[in-house]
Design an enzyme around this catalytic site. Structure first.
Site, PDB file in Angstrom:
ATOM      1  CE  LYS A  83     -36.174 -11.581  17.096  1.00 26.84           C
ATOM      2  NZ  LYS A  83     -35.879 -10.706  15.958  1.00 26.84           N
TER       3      LYS A  83
HETATM    4  O1  G3P Z   1     -33.454  -9.016  14.172  1.00 29.30           O
HETATM    5  C1  G3P Z   1     -32.546  -8.619  15.112  1.00 29.30           C
HETATM    6  C2  G3P Z   1     -31.189  -8.174  14.639  1.00 29.30           C
HETATM    7  O2  G3P Z   1     -30.719  -8.874  13.549  1.00 29.30           O
HETATM    8  C3  G3P Z   1     -30.928  -6.705  14.680  1.00 29.30           C
HETATM    9  O3  G3P Z   1     -29.768  -6.280  14.017  1.00 29.30           O
HETATM   10  O4  G3P Z   1     -28.349  -4.542  13.028  1.00 29.30           O
HETATM   11  O5  G3P Z   1     -30.277  -3.867  14.522  1.00 29.30           O
HETATM   12  O6  G3P Z   1     -28.238  -4.919  15.479  1.00 29.30           O
HETATM   13  P1  G3P Z   1     -29.129  -4.830  14.281  1.00 29.30           P
END
Ligand code: G3P
Length: 214
Positions: A83
């Site tokens: 990633k």
């Molecule tokens: O893995 C990345 C992503 O899904 C992060 O989500 O909720 O931190 O914006 P969030």
């Protein structure tokens, strides 16, 4: 549509896997830091639990370093996807890793043109963040429609992995658009199961079953 779980918590992965909800896993430095363990150790354990793709994020911002880190992560297991954050150096790293046959997932994508560059670099997955766009009063899901349309227009092979999912409506809209993958917190996966009329119906059936002759 494939379901990935967005977590580094092995117990959650085991529980979701038992229910058949884990086609893959996404992690990020925030999720790994919560475990209090080394990135490589957590990724190794996740790869033992899951057959599908497991995204493990690099922390460098220079292409050479990203490639070096990516090659190390890719050695952990065949299903590791490297990633990489969206930036010029990241796209250089993606191109180089792709030419070595290493799968990549470009993260922190917030515009359709970023996603176009990601596909042209040869990434396996692109991660547009819908929830974080909603947080700043922008329609996150329209980004998914735009990326899907652009990828269709030019038959680009990068798969759209909808990330930063916060609630079931995000999952519904991603499915209606035809996104390839959603990555969800375990809590959102559980929310997909529930409906108040289902619960009411089950309670009624159980009550009526009591009145059957034994
Ligand atoms: O893995 C990345 C992503 O899904 C992060 O989500 O909720 O931190 O914006 P969030």
């Amino acid at each position: 549509m494939q379901f990935y779980i967005d977590t580094a918590d092995i117990e959650e992965i085991k529980q979701a896997n038992r229910r058949g909800w884990v086609d893959g896993v996404t992690t990020n430095p925030t999720l790994i830091a919560k475990t209090g363990r080394r990135n490589e150790d957590v990724i190794k354990d996740i790869c033992k639990e899951v057959k599908g793709l497991v995204s493990a994020e690099v922390i460098s911002l220079q292409a050479d370093e990203m490639v070096r880190e990516g090659l190390e992560l890719a050695k952990i297991a065949d299903n590791v996807v490297v990633k990489i954050p969206m930036c010029e150096e990241g796209l250089i790293a993606v191109r180089r890793l792709a030419s070595d046959g290493i799968k990549t997932n470009v993260t922190l994508v917030f515009s359709p043109l970023q996603a176009l560059l990601v596909a042209k670099a040869g990434a396996t997955l692109v991660s547009p963040f819908v929830g974080r766009l909603d947080d700043i009063s922008t329609d996150g899901m329209s980004l998914i429609s735009q990326i899907t349309q652009i990828y269709q227009n030019y038959s680009l092979n990068t798969q759209v992995l909808v990330a930063s999912i916060r609630h079931p409506i995000h999952v519904l809209e991603a499915a209606m658009i035809g996104a390839d993958i959603v990555t969800c917190p375990y809590k959102v996966m559980q929310q997909l199961v529930n409906h108040p009329l289902t619960e009411k119906g089950i309670a009624q059936f159980l009550k009526d079953a009591q009145s059957m002759p034994k």
